[in-house]
Design a protein around this motif. Structure first.
Motif, PDB file in Angstrom:
ATOM      1  N   ASP A 197      27.430 -22.068 -22.228  1.00 62.67           N
ATOM      2  CA  ASP A 197      27.741 -22.192 -20.658  1.00 62.67           C
ATOM      3  C   ASP A 197      27.668 -23.723 -19.983  1.00 62.67           C
ATOM      4  O   ASP A 197      28.382 -23.449 -19.293  1.00 62.67           O
ATOM      5  N   SER A 233      23.676 -17.277 -16.581  1.00 64.11           N
ATOM      6  CA  SER A 233      25.219 -17.428 -17.512  1.00 64.11           C
ATOM      7  C   SER A 233      25.890 -16.544 -16.990  1.00 64.11           C
ATOM      8  O   SER A 233      26.868 -16.683 -16.430  1.00 64.11           O
ATOM      9  N   ASP A 234      25.190 -16.031 -16.383  1.00 63.61           N
ATOM     10  CA  ASP A 234      25.916 -14.531 -15.441  1.00 63.61           C
ATOM     11  C   ASP A 234      26.770 -15.427 -14.235  1.00 63.61           C
ATOM     12  O   ASP A 234      27.865 -14.494 -13.675  1.00 63.61           O
ATOM     13  N   GLU A 235      25.548 -15.425 -13.691  1.00 70.10           N
ATOM     14  CA  GLU A 235      25.865 -16.036 -12.297  1.00 70.10           C
ATOM     15  C   GLU A 235      27.173 -17.504 -12.274  1.00 70.10           C
ATOM     16  O   GLU A 235      27.878 -17.315 -11.569  1.00 70.10           O
ATOM     17  N   LEU A 275      33.231  -8.133 -15.497  1.00 73.46           N
ATOM     18  CA  LEU A 275      31.569  -8.744 -15.655  1.00 73.46           C
ATOM     19  C   LEU A 275      30.391  -8.613 -15.679  1.00 73.46           C
ATOM     20  O   LEU A 275      30.157  -7.764 -14.528  1.00 73.46           O
ATOM     21  N   ARG A 287      29.158 -17.210 -14.026  1.00 67.28           N
ATOM     22  CA  ARG A 287      30.620 -16.642 -14.582  1.00 67.28           C
ATOM     23  C   ARG A 287      31.752 -15.607 -13.738  1.00 67.28           C
ATOM     24  O   ARG A 287      32.328 -15.970 -13.276  1.00 67.28           O
ATOM     25  N   GLN A 303      26.995  -6.486 -14.700  1.00 64.08           N
ATOM     26  CA  GLN A 303      25.373  -6.860 -13.562  1.00 64.08           C
ATOM     27  C   GLN A 303      26.201  -7.176 -11.684  1.00 64.08           C
ATOM     28  O   GLN A 303      25.604  -8.218 -11.761  1.00 64.08           O
ATOM     29  N   ALA A 323      19.227 -10.760 -14.077  1.00 62.23           N
ATOM     30  CA  ALA A 323      21.093 -11.785 -14.677  1.00 62.23           C
ATOM     31  C   ALA A 323      20.316 -12.738 -14.812  1.00 62.23           C
ATOM     32  O   ALA A 323      19.649 -13.310 -14.116  1.00 62.23           O
ATOM     33  N   ARG A 346      22.387 -14.769  -6.665  1.00 66.55           N
ATOM     34  CA  ARG A 346      21.522 -13.808  -8.089  1.00 66.55           C
ATOM     35  C   ARG A 346      20.092 -13.681  -7.583  1.00 66.55           C
ATOM     36  O   ARG A 346      19.550 -13.972  -7.117  1.00 66.55           O
ATOM     37  N   LYS A 366      20.381  -7.206 -24.299  1.00 61.77           N
ATOM     38  CA  LYS A 366      21.025  -6.446 -22.463  1.00 61.77           C
ATOM     39  C   LYS A 366      20.554  -5.081 -22.558  1.00 61.77           C
ATOM     40  O   LYS A 366      20.835  -4.938 -21.132  1.00 61.77           O
TER      41      LYS A 366
END
Ligand SMILES: [Zn+2]
Lengths: 564, 162
Positions: free
Chosen positions: A449, A309-311, A360, A313, A362, A306, A333, A141
């Motif tokens: 996740d 999984s990022d979302e 977190l 979190r 991004q 993104a 997102r 990343k």
């Protein structure tokens, strides 16, 4: 002559007595005294009450309000097997346990053995395989991020045990000192041109025949923008023994590197502010606007996407704050970012959300004042906005009588409608999760996740179930008295298929019940005949309670993430 | 029972308590969770080494406490109570809890916050079921000091209730 056996015990004695910390002789003396002395018995009772209060505090505050663990718990048996496998050589086990033994026998000597402990912590962490996955993922990343936000050439400082040099990343090596360091880098296959970058670190790491990784998260409470991940990779062979790369959490920019070479020793690389450099060393570069440099360096941009999984979190963070229940907060997102936007939040609320999201990657936050733009209509119940229908009014009068007056009815209605509001907020939150994490998206997610998502869902499902139960319990006796027919038993609700579909089934039921409650207690316009209202509401409440229970059990039981 | 079964069972039973305790020491959630897992791996190593562990729960809290302080020293940490107050305040609208109840909790919470660090540590370890000598060992103080800290903590908390 009457006498008290022994003087009143000291407060400390009493507490020790209550805690069973006295010898049997001492405790017997106190017992005898207590049986004779009201004062001390009252005193003891107050101590017990305070203890009860502490227990209650642990249960309601500590257990409920601390954020849940951010990740699912590890599979401990797997870890133990890894320990077994790696500690197979008795010498390492011996060494580990010896250092631990020192620690355990004398906790006060902690400071003396601090370095050993840190070492042990590192060794034990490295036994796990997850850090290597984590390290690879972070590096990937970070490399994408730096490609998508190209910098003008960076000025970096390189320090060895004997030298300190400043150079421009990518510039050709000039001095003899630099050439010496360059040789070590080359023989270690570590990119000398751009040593402070995720890409170079990853390239070196991936060509290692054997390695151990660990990832540490370092928080800087005073300036959260400095929060960072530290990736440490130890090589089993080669010129470079161990390397650490620090990535700033906020944008995954490489900000520091520490490389432990066999011949050269420790080399530390850090970033320097670039202003003086441009003016002094590269006049042409300074003359050009940075944008020109950017386009010249990277003809095509790679945007790191993104991920779901990022979302997720972000949703988990909002859940921890209870900020996913009806507050005007949007999560979106878009390509490389998770955009979290809201209008008209109180400053204190804004701050706690920023804090929770700061760690977190991004995440982009956009909070606006209601004055700055068109504020969304502030939510809230409007009781009796429509004229109450005469039939409903009569019903309400009957309820008033039952409850003991208008004031009691109002209070009762407020509580029930509040509960219903809060239930709906959870239903909406679930719906939102189903929108953002469709079955297709979910299939692409990793097991941990999916597990986290399940936990979020379960949280809402539980709240809905409790609230549905509580509304039913409050309304049932009151409604039963005015209903024309007794409430029917709930038809067993069963959910199957995806949870997203189940959520879609639950939603209209909850919505319908909310509507009927608003008619009955809030005087909203009714679309059902008034005579039928109480028994219909009764049936809906019972059905919703049963459905919410079934939904909760379905959520708890549905496989998520355990298909590894 | 084999060691791995023992550790796995203790992990199930105790991890949440240890996790929470570490957060009362001021660790961030990820740090706390990481440390919990570490503690149980250490327990396993200690058991394999035939270390004598009479009360595993006390052992676990002792190691967790020390590890927690170590992490706190090395990395930045949150002052107790780590955002609890904001979370408490956010609960104000919870219809399940009456306003009075809410106020009472908030008052009690502030009183806990107002305890000295040693008082609070004794109290939290006692709440996790540790006896005085065990608490004494964790904190490196005498058992009578533990009872004195606890007495003062209880006395201060008692005033709030009135
Ligand atoms: Zn007495």
């Amino acid at each position: 002559m009457s006498k008290l056996p022994l003087p009143h015990p000291a407060g400390e004695q009493l507490l020790r007595y209550a805690d069973g910390e006295l010898s049997s002789r001492e405790s017997e003396q106190i017992r005898v005294h207590l049986s004779a002395c009201w004062q001390c018995r009252a005193e003891l009772e107050e101590v017990e009450q305070t203890i009860n209060e502490c227990v209650r505090y642990r249960k309601s505050v500590l257990a409920n309000l601390f954020p849940p663990p951010p990740a699912p718990w590890c599979d401990i048996r797997g870890r133990l097997t890894e320990v077994d496998a790696t500690l197979g050589s008795p010498s390492l086990l011996e060494r580990l346990a010896d250092s631990l033994g020192v620690l355990l026998r004398s906790p006060r000597r902690w400071a003396a053995v601090a370095t050993t402990i840190v070492l042990i912590a590192v060794i034990v962490s490295e036994l796990r395989h997850t850090p290597s996955v984590q390290a690879a993922e972070l590096l990937r990343k970070a490399a994408l991020a730096s490609e998508s936000h190209p910098q003008t050439p960076r000025r970096i400082q390189i320090r060895t045990s004997t030298r300190r040099i400043t150079r421009i990343a990518g510039a050709s090596t000039a001095t003899a000192a630099e050439r010496e360091i360059e040789t070590s880098f080359r023989s270690a296959r570590y990119d000398w041109d751009d040593p402070l970058s995720a890409k170079s670190f990853a390239a070196w790491r991936s060509q290692l025949p054997a390695r151990r990784d660990s990832v540490v998260t370092v928080f800087d409470n005073r300036s959260p923008e400095n929060n960072r991940y530290e990736i440490r990779t130890a090589a089993e062979s080669g010129e470079l023994h161990e390397a650490m790369l620090a990535l700033r959490m906020r944008d995954l920019r490489a900000v520091e590197a520490r490389l432990e070479f066999g011949s050269l020793g420790l080399v530390e690389i850090s970033e320097l502010p670039d202003e003086p450099f441009r003016a002094a060393a590269a006049p042409e570069a300074a003359a050009k606007p940075p944008a020109a440099v950017e386009t010249a360096r990277t003809p095509e941009k790679v945007i790191p996407a993104a991920t779901a999984s990022d979302e997720l979190r972000v949703f988990a963070a909002l859940r921890r704050l209870g900020a996913d229940l009806g507050e005007p907060i949007e999560v979106k997102r878009t390509g490389s970012q998770i955009l979290v936007s809201a209008v008209g939040l109180a400053p204190r609320r804004q701050q706690s959300i920023r804090q929770e999201l700061a760690v977190l990657p991004q995440v982009q936050i956009q909070f606006a004042d209601p004055s700055a733009g068109a504020a969304p209509p502030v939510g809230g119940r409007s009781i009796r906005s429509d004229p109450v229908q005469p039939g409903v009014l009569r019903l309400q009068e009957q309820l008033e009588k039952q409850l003991g007056g208008r004031a009691s009815f109002d209070q009762f209605a407020d509580q029930a409608l509040d509960l219903s509001d809060s239930l709906m907020a959870h239903v909406h939150a679930l719906n939102r999760l189903a929108d953002h994490f469709t079955a297709d998206v979910e299939r692409q997610m990793l097991p941990p996740d999916r597990l986290l998502l399940q936990r979020l869902r379960l949280d809402h499902a539980q709240a809905i179930s409790i609230k549905a139960q509580s509304i039913e319990a409050r309304m049932k006796p009151v409604l039963a008295a005015v209903a024309e027919e007794p409430g029917a038993a709930a038809s067993p609700a069963a959910f199957s298929g995806t949870w997203q579909a189940a959520t879609q089934e639950l939603f209209p039921q909850a919505r319908r019940t909310e509507r009927l409650l608003a008619v009955m207690l809030g005087g909203a316009a009714s679309e059902v005949p008034v005579e039928a209202l109480p028994s219909q509401l009764l049936n809906h409440l019972t059905q919703l309670r049963a459905s919410a229970e079934a939904y909760r059990d379905f959520t708890a039981a549905s496989p998520a993430g355990d298909d590894r | 029972m084999p060691f791995d079964d023992q550790v796995a069972q203790l992990f199930e039973e105790t991890r949440d308590d240890v996790y929470r305790y570490l957060m009362t020491l001021g660790l961030h959630p990820p740090q706390a969770q990481e440390a919990v897992q570490e503690v149980f791996l250490r327990l396993y190593v200690a058991l394999k080494k035939n270390e004598e562990i009479r009360n595993p729960r006390a052992w676990i809290f002792r190691v967790a406490h020390n590890l927690g302080l170590k992490i706190r020293e090395r990395e930045s940490f949150l002052p107790f109570p780590a955002g609890l107050e904001a979370r408490l305040a956010a609960r104000e609208n919870d219809p399940e809890a009456s306003l009075l109840e809410h106020e009472r909790t908030l008052r009690f919470h502030r009183a806990i916050e107002g305890l000295s660090e040693q008082q609070r540590r004794c109290l939290f370890l006692r709440l996790e079921g540790l006896r005085y000598p065990e608490i004494a060992q964790v904190l490196g103080i005498s058992a009578s000091a533990v009872s004195e800290f606890l007495r003062r903590a209880i006395a201060r908390l008692r005033k709030v209730q009135l």
